[in-house]
Design a protein around this motif. Sequence first.
Motif, PDB file in Angstrom:
ATOM      1  N   GLU A 189       1.925  82.812 -53.274  1.00 61.46           N
ATOM      2  CA  GLU A 189       2.496  81.393 -53.899  1.00 61.46           C
ATOM      3  C   GLU A 189       3.455  80.658 -53.292  1.00 61.46           C
ATOM      4  O   GLU A 189       4.596  81.221 -52.830  1.00 61.46           O
ATOM      5  CB  GLU A 189       2.837  81.393 -55.495  1.00 61.46           C
ATOM      6  CG  GLU A 189       1.758  81.805 -56.465  1.00 61.46           C
ATOM      7  CD  GLU A 189       2.151  81.674 -57.817  1.00 61.46           C
ATOM      8  OE1 GLU A 189       3.175  81.339 -58.129  1.00 61.46           O
ATOM      9  OE2 GLU A 189       1.358  82.031 -58.893  1.00 61.46           O
ATOM     10  N   ARG A 190       3.344  79.287 -53.198  1.00 59.83           N
ATOM     11  CA  ARG A 190       4.231  78.735 -52.278  1.00 59.83           C
ATOM     12  C   ARG A 190       5.715  78.522 -52.970  1.00 59.83           C
ATOM     13  O   ARG A 190       6.773  78.486 -52.102  1.00 59.83           O
ATOM     14  CB  ARG A 190       3.598  77.420 -51.919  1.00 59.83           C
ATOM     15  CG  ARG A 190       4.374  76.699 -51.036  1.00 59.83           C
ATOM     16  CD  ARG A 190       3.653  75.423 -50.809  1.00 59.83           C
ATOM     17  NE  ARG A 190       4.491  74.249 -50.878  1.00 59.83           N
ATOM     18  CZ  ARG A 190       4.148  72.838 -50.727  1.00 59.83           C
ATOM     19  NH1 ARG A 190       2.958  72.650 -49.965  1.00 59.83           N
ATOM     20  NH2 ARG A 190       5.024  71.939 -50.802  1.00 59.83           N
ATOM     21  N   ASN A 191       5.783  78.430 -54.227  1.00 62.46           N
ATOM     22  CA  ASN A 191       6.998  78.367 -54.912  1.00 62.46           C
ATOM     23  C   ASN A 191       7.778  79.623 -55.429  1.00 62.46           C
ATOM     24  O   ASN A 191       8.463  79.590 -56.341  1.00 62.46           O
ATOM     25  CB  ASN A 191       6.765  77.095 -55.955  1.00 62.46           C
ATOM     26  CG  ASN A 191       6.492  76.048 -55.669  1.00 62.46           C
ATOM     27  OD1 ASN A 191       6.864  75.389 -54.192  1.00 62.46           O
ATOM     28  ND2 ASN A 191       5.551  75.239 -56.301  1.00 62.46           N
TER      29      ASN A 191
END
Length: 81
Positions: free
Chosen positions: A48-50
């Motif tokens: 996941e990017r965040n």
Amino acid sequence: MSVQVLYFARFRETLGVDSEAVEGAYLTIRALREFLVLRGGVWQVLAERNLMCARNEELCQLDEPLEPGDEVAFFPPVTGG
């Protein structure tokens, strides 16, 4: 080199594990995360990017260097209201 990895919240639920010792020579938290993601399947949740992370109980970035014996925590972004 061994690091202790902790998983919190949704990551812990998805992976079915709250912690593990991971063996290997990882220069950064990013390299460790890439190794874990390569396990495939449910481990893709860590891509996941965040994603947020901490090293030895201090929030940090993915480029944070790792030392033998470090504790790394991965958790999803915290939202409040």
